[in-house]
Scaffold this motif. Structure first.
Motif, PDB file in Angstrom:
ATOM      1  N   MET A   5       0.863  -1.178   0.000  1.00 13.82           N
ATOM      2  CA  MET A   5       0.000   0.000   0.000  1.00 13.82           C
ATOM      3  C   MET A   5       0.905   1.236   0.000  1.00 13.82           C
ATOM      4  O   MET A   5       1.742   1.403   0.881  1.00 13.82           O
ATOM      5  CB  MET A   5      -0.897   0.008   1.230  1.00 13.82           C
ATOM      6  CG  MET A   5      -1.792  -1.220   1.353  1.00 13.82           C
ATOM      7  SD  MET A   5      -2.967  -1.411   0.025  1.00 13.82           S
ATOM      8  CE  MET A   5      -4.185  -0.224   0.510  1.00 13.82           C
ATOM      9  N   ILE A   6       0.753   2.077  -1.028  1.00 10.25           N
ATOM     10  CA  ILE A   6       1.493   3.333  -1.107  1.00 10.25           C
ATOM     11  C   ILE A   6       0.466   4.463  -1.055  1.00 10.25           C
ATOM     12  O   ILE A   6      -0.400   4.539  -1.926  1.00 10.25           O
ATOM     13  CB  ILE A   6       2.333   3.432  -2.400  1.00 10.25           C
ATOM     14  CG1 ILE A   6       3.320   2.267  -2.498  1.00 10.25           C
ATOM     15  CG2 ILE A   6       3.064   4.771  -2.463  1.00 10.25           C
ATOM     16  CD1 ILE A   6       4.131   2.238  -3.778  1.00 10.25           C
ATOM     17  N   ARG A   7       0.565   5.271  -0.019  1.00  9.43           N
ATOM     18  CA  ARG A   7      -0.395   6.359   0.205  1.00  9.43           C
ATOM     19  C   ARG A   7      -1.833   5.846   0.196  1.00  9.43           C
ATOM     20  O   ARG A   7      -2.729   6.461  -0.382  1.00  9.43           O
ATOM     21  CB  ARG A   7      -0.198   7.481  -0.796  1.00  9.43           C
ATOM     22  CG  ARG A   7       1.196   8.094  -0.719  1.00  9.43           C
ATOM     23  CD  ARG A   7       1.234   9.473  -1.327  1.00  9.43           C
ATOM     24  NE  ARG A   7       2.549  10.060  -1.214  1.00  9.43           N
ATOM     25  CZ  ARG A   7       2.966  10.779  -0.184  1.00  9.43           C
ATOM     26  NH1 ARG A   7       2.173  10.997   0.824  1.00  9.43           N
ATOM     27  NH2 ARG A   7       4.181  11.297  -0.169  1.00  9.43           N
ATOM     28  N   GLY A   8      -2.029   4.652   0.776  1.00 12.02           N
ATOM     29  CA  GLY A   8      -3.361   4.077   0.898  1.00 12.02           C
ATOM     30  C   GLY A   8      -3.875   3.375  -0.339  1.00 12.02           C
ATOM     31  O   GLY A   8      -5.025   2.934  -0.368  1.00 12.02           O
ATOM     32  N   MET A   9      -3.060   3.273  -1.381  1.00  8.58           N
ATOM     33  CA  MET A   9      -3.485   2.637  -2.632  1.00  8.58           C
ATOM     34  C   MET A   9      -2.727   1.336  -2.852  1.00  8.58           C
ATOM     35  O   MET A   9      -1.517   1.287  -2.619  1.00  8.58           O
ATOM     36  CB  MET A   9      -3.209   3.573  -3.819  1.00  8.58           C
ATOM     37  CG  MET A   9      -3.891   4.908  -3.689  1.00  8.58           C
ATOM     38  SD  MET A   9      -5.643   4.691  -3.491  1.00  8.58           S
ATOM     39  CE  MET A   9      -6.247   5.685  -4.764  1.00  8.58           C
ATOM     40  N   PRO A  10      -3.414   0.283  -3.334  1.00  2.00           N
ATOM     41  CA  PRO A  10      -2.721  -0.979  -3.609  1.00  2.00           C
ATOM     42  C   PRO A  10      -1.862  -0.849  -4.868  1.00  2.00           C
ATOM     43  O   PRO A  10      -2.369  -0.535  -5.936  1.00  2.00           O
ATOM     44  CB  PRO A  10      -3.864  -1.973  -3.820  1.00  2.00           C
ATOM     45  CG  PRO A  10      -4.994  -1.129  -4.312  1.00  2.00           C
ATOM     46  CD  PRO A  10      -4.847   0.204  -3.645  1.00  2.00           C
ATOM     47  N   CYS A  11      -0.564  -1.067  -4.718  1.00  2.00           N
ATOM     48  CA  CYS A  11       0.368  -0.864  -5.825  1.00  2.00           C
ATOM     49  C   CYS A  11       1.293  -2.065  -5.997  1.00  2.00           C
ATOM     50  O   CYS A  11       1.602  -2.756  -5.035  1.00  2.00           O
ATOM     51  CB  CYS A  11       1.211   0.382  -5.583  1.00  2.00           C
ATOM     52  SG  CYS A  11       0.255   1.901  -5.489  1.00  2.00           S
ATOM     53  N   LYS A  12       1.735  -2.288  -7.237  1.00  2.00           N
ATOM     54  CA  LYS A  12       2.760  -3.285  -7.528  1.00  2.00           C
ATOM     55  C   LYS A  12       4.099  -2.591  -7.326  1.00  2.00           C
ATOM     56  O   LYS A  12       4.370  -1.561  -7.933  1.00  2.00           O
ATOM     57  CB  LYS A  12       2.637  -3.797  -8.958  1.00  2.00           C
ATOM     58  CG  LYS A  12       3.662  -4.863  -9.293  1.00  2.00           C
ATOM     59  CD  LYS A  12       3.328  -5.514 -10.605  1.00  2.00           C
ATOM     60  CE  LYS A  12       4.355  -6.536 -11.026  1.00  2.00           C
ATOM     61  NZ  LYS A  12       4.564  -7.606 -10.107  1.00  2.00           N
ATOM     62  N   LEU A  13       4.916  -3.142  -6.466  1.00  2.00           N
ATOM     63  CA  LEU A  13       6.172  -2.508  -6.082  1.00  2.00           C
ATOM     64  C   LEU A  13       7.180  -2.570  -7.229  1.00  2.00           C
ATOM     65  O   LEU A  13       7.557  -3.638  -7.687  1.00  2.00           O
ATOM     66  CB  LEU A  13       6.718  -3.216  -4.850  1.00  2.00           C
ATOM     67  CG  LEU A  13       7.688  -2.475  -3.965  1.00  2.00           C
ATOM     68  CD1 LEU A  13       7.135  -1.132  -3.540  1.00  2.00           C
ATOM     69  CD2 LEU A  13       8.007  -3.298  -2.750  1.00  2.00           C
ATOM     70  N   GLU A  14       7.604  -1.397  -7.724  1.00  2.00           N
ATOM     71  CA  GLU A  14       8.623  -1.309  -8.775  1.00  2.00           C
ATOM     72  C   GLU A  14       9.973  -0.928  -8.197  1.00  2.00           C
ATOM     73  O   GLU A  14      10.996  -1.459  -8.597  1.00  2.00           O
ATOM     74  CB  GLU A  14       8.235  -0.244  -9.815  1.00  2.00           C
ATOM     75  CG  GLU A  14       7.202  -0.666 -10.797  1.00  2.00           C
ATOM     76  CD  GLU A  14       6.919   0.421 -11.817  1.00  2.00           C
ATOM     77  OE1 GLU A  14       7.319   1.590 -11.617  1.00  2.00           O
ATOM     78  OE2 GLU A  14       6.283   0.099 -12.822  1.00  2.00           O
ATOM     79  N   THR A  15       9.966   0.041  -7.277  1.00  2.00           N
ATOM     80  CA  THR A  15      11.202   0.557  -6.703  1.00  2.00           C
ATOM     81  C   THR A  15      11.121   0.506  -5.189  1.00  2.00           C
ATOM     82  O   THR A  15      10.132   0.938  -4.612  1.00  2.00           O
ATOM     83  CB  THR A  15      11.441   2.022  -7.128  1.00  2.00           C
ATOM     84  OG1 THR A  15      11.430   2.094  -8.540  1.00  2.00           O
ATOM     85  CG2 THR A  15      12.759   2.537  -6.602  1.00  2.00           C
ATOM     86  N   CYS A  16      12.160  -0.026  -4.584  1.00  2.00           N
ATOM     87  CA  CYS A  16      12.266  -0.064  -3.125  1.00  2.00           C
ATOM     88  C   CYS A  16      13.748   0.109  -2.810  1.00  2.00           C
ATOM     89  O   CYS A  16      14.529  -0.823  -2.964  1.00  2.00           O
ATOM     90  CB  CYS A  16      11.737  -1.386  -2.582  1.00  2.00           C
ATOM     91  SG  CYS A  16      11.787  -1.489  -0.792  1.00  2.00           S
ATOM     92  N   GLU A  17      14.118   1.321  -2.390  1.00  2.00           N
ATOM     93  CA  GLU A  17      15.532   1.589  -2.163  1.00  2.00           C
ATOM     94  C   GLU A  17      15.734   2.388  -0.883  1.00  2.00           C
ATOM     95  O   GLU A  17      14.938   3.256  -0.551  1.00  2.00           O
ATOM     96  CB  GLU A  17      16.156   2.319  -3.352  1.00  2.00           C
ATOM     97  CG  GLU A  17      15.505   3.641  -3.671  1.00  2.00           C
ATOM     98  CD  GLU A  17      16.015   4.250  -4.975  1.00  2.00           C
ATOM     99  OE1 GLU A  17      16.830   3.606  -5.665  1.00  2.00           O
ATOM    100  OE2 GLU A  17      15.595   5.359  -5.293  1.00  2.00           O
TER     101      GLU A  17
END
Length: 140
Positions: A5-17
Protein backbone atom coordinates in the motif's frame (compact mmCIF):
# COMPACT_ATOMS: atom_id res chain seq x y z
CA UNK A 1 7.63 -7.64 -7.79
CA UNK A 2 5.42 -7.75 -4.68
CA UNK A 3 2.47 -5.61 -3.68
CA UNK A 4 2.16 -2.94 -0.98
CA UNK A 5 0.00 0.00 0.00
CA UNK A 6 1.49 3.33 -1.11
CA UNK A 7 -0.40 6.36 0.20
CA UNK A 8 -3.36 4.08 0.90
CA UNK A 9 -3.49 2.64 -2.63
CA UNK A 10 -2.72 -0.98 -3.61
CA UNK A 11 0.37 -0.86 -5.82
CA UNK A 12 2.76 -3.28 -7.53
CA UNK A 13 6.17 -2.51 -6.08
CA UNK A 14 8.62 -1.31 -8.78
CA UNK A 15 11.20 0.56 -6.70
CA UNK A 16 12.27 -0.06 -3.12
CA UNK A 17 15.53 1.59 -2.16
CA UNK A 18 17.17 2.80 1.03
CA UNK A 19 18.09 6.46 0.70
CA UNK A 20 21.30 7.86 2.19
CA UNK A 21 21.02 9.73 5.47
CA UNK A 22 20.64 13.49 5.05
CA UNK A 23 23.10 14.13 7.92
CA UNK A 24 25.51 12.03 9.95
CA UNK A 25 22.88 11.49 12.65
CA UNK A 26 19.95 11.50 10.23
CA UNK A 27 17.16 9.00 9.96
CA UNK A 28 17.20 6.01 7.65
CA UNK A 29 14.70 6.50 4.81
CA UNK A 30 13.07 4.12 2.34
CA UNK A 31 11.79 5.22 -1.07
CA UNK A 32 9.01 3.07 -2.59
CA UNK A 33 7.30 3.53 -5.96
CA UNK A 34 4.84 1.61 -8.10
CA UNK A 35 1.68 1.69 -10.23
CA UNK A 36 -1.80 1.32 -8.77
CA UNK A 37 -3.06 -2.20 -9.45
CA UNK A 38 -6.45 -0.98 -10.72
CA UNK A 39 -5.68 2.30 -12.50
CA UNK A 40 -1.99 2.12 -13.45
CA UNK A 41 -1.34 5.58 -11.93
CA UNK A 42 2.10 5.71 -10.27
CA UNK A 43 2.42 6.46 -6.57
CA UNK A 44 5.55 6.98 -4.53
CA UNK A 45 6.43 7.66 -0.92
CA UNK A 46 9.49 8.13 1.26
CA UNK A 47 9.25 6.46 4.66
CA UNK A 48 11.23 7.41 7.75
CA UNK A 49 12.56 4.08 9.05
CA UNK A 50 13.77 5.39 12.40
CA UNK A 51 11.24 7.66 14.11
CA UNK A 52 7.93 5.89 14.78
CA UNK A 53 8.13 3.49 11.84
CA UNK A 54 5.35 0.86 12.09
CA UNK A 55 6.00 -1.15 8.93
CA UNK A 56 4.52 -1.19 5.43
CA UNK A 57 0.96 -2.36 4.82
CA UNK A 58 0.83 -5.32 2.46
CA UNK A 59 -2.53 -6.40 1.01
CA UNK A 60 -3.49 -10.07 0.80
CA UNK A 61 -3.28 -11.18 -2.83
CA UNK A 62 -4.38 -14.35 -4.61
CA UNK A 63 -3.54 -15.24 -8.21
CA UNK A 64 -5.56 -17.72 -10.24
CA UNK A 65 -5.76 -18.76 -13.90
CA UNK A 66 -9.05 -19.12 -15.75
CA UNK A 67 -10.05 -20.10 -19.28
CA UNK A 68 -11.82 -17.31 -21.15
CA UNK A 69 -15.26 -18.30 -22.46
CA UNK A 70 -16.71 -14.95 -23.58
CA UNK A 71 -16.20 -11.17 -23.48
CA UNK A 72 -18.70 -8.33 -23.56
CA UNK A 73 -16.56 -6.00 -25.69
CA UNK A 74 -18.66 -2.96 -24.71
CA UNK A 75 -18.46 -3.28 -20.90
CA UNK A 76 -15.32 -5.44 -20.65
CA UNK A 77 -16.95 -8.04 -18.41
CA UNK A 78 -15.61 -11.56 -18.84
CA UNK A 79 -17.06 -15.05 -18.58
CA UNK A 80 -14.33 -17.25 -17.14
CA UNK A 81 -14.19 -21.01 -16.55
CA UNK A 82 -12.63 -22.22 -13.30
CA UNK A 83 -10.66 -25.47 -13.00
CA UNK A 84 -13.65 -27.03 -11.22
CA UNK A 85 -15.92 -26.23 -14.20
CA UNK A 86 -17.79 -23.32 -12.61
CA UNK A 87 -18.45 -20.04 -14.39
CA UNK A 88 -16.99 -16.83 -12.92
CA UNK A 89 -18.57 -13.65 -14.27
CA UNK A 90 -17.54 -10.91 -11.83
CA UNK A 91 -14.25 -9.93 -13.50
CA UNK A 92 -13.90 -7.00 -15.88
CA UNK A 93 -11.09 -5.55 -17.96
CA UNK A 94 -9.44 -2.34 -16.75
CA UNK A 95 -10.55 0.87 -18.47
CA UNK A 96 -8.52 4.05 -18.84
CA UNK A 97 -9.88 7.42 -17.69
CA UNK A 98 -11.14 8.13 -21.24
CA UNK A 99 -13.28 4.96 -21.20
CA UNK A 100 -11.08 2.89 -23.52
CA UNK A 101 -9.57 -0.40 -22.40
CA UNK A 102 -5.96 -0.49 -21.24
CA UNK A 103 -3.25 -2.20 -23.32
CA UNK A 104 -3.86 -5.65 -21.80
CA UNK A 105 -7.64 -5.30 -22.24
CA UNK A 106 -7.23 -4.44 -25.91
CA UNK A 107 -4.91 -7.43 -26.36
CA UNK A 108 -7.43 -9.80 -24.73
CA UNK A 109 -10.30 -8.53 -26.90
CA UNK A 110 -8.33 -8.67 -30.17
CA UNK A 111 -6.99 -12.19 -29.51
CA UNK A 112 -10.44 -13.44 -28.47
CA UNK A 113 -12.08 -11.94 -31.56
CA UNK A 114 -9.36 -13.59 -33.69
CA UNK A 115 -10.56 -16.95 -32.35
CA UNK A 116 -7.67 -17.75 -30.01
CA UNK A 117 -8.34 -19.79 -26.86
CA UNK A 118 -7.01 -17.77 -23.91
CA UNK A 119 -6.01 -18.35 -20.30
CA UNK A 120 -6.19 -15.24 -18.12
CA UNK A 121 -4.30 -14.70 -14.87
CA UNK A 122 -6.50 -12.85 -12.39
CA UNK A 123 -5.21 -11.10 -9.27
CA UNK A 124 -7.62 -10.79 -6.34
CA UNK A 125 -6.68 -7.88 -4.10
CA UNK A 126 -8.80 -5.88 -1.62
CA UNK A 127 -11.94 -7.74 -2.66
CA UNK A 128 -11.54 -6.84 -6.35
CA UNK A 129 -10.34 -8.93 -9.29
CA UNK A 130 -8.10 -7.59 -12.04
CA UNK A 131 -6.65 -9.35 -15.11
CA UNK A 132 -2.85 -9.12 -15.02
CA UNK A 133 -1.79 -11.53 -17.80
CA UNK A 134 -3.09 -13.17 -20.95
CA UNK A 135 -1.67 -16.39 -22.43
CA UNK A 136 -2.72 -18.72 -25.23
CA UNK A 137 -4.52 -21.74 -23.75
CA UNK A 138 -2.64 -24.80 -25.00
CA UNK A 139 -4.87 -27.26 -23.14
CA UNK A 140 -7.85 -26.85 -25.48
Amino acid sequence: GGYCMIRGMPCKLETCEVLPKATANGNKRLHIRGPNVFTGKHYEDTLNLTAGFHGIDVPVTVKAQYSLMDIDSDTGFLSLLTDSGDCKEDVGLVKNEDGSFDELGQEVISKFEAGEALKLTVLSILGKDVVIACDVDTGV
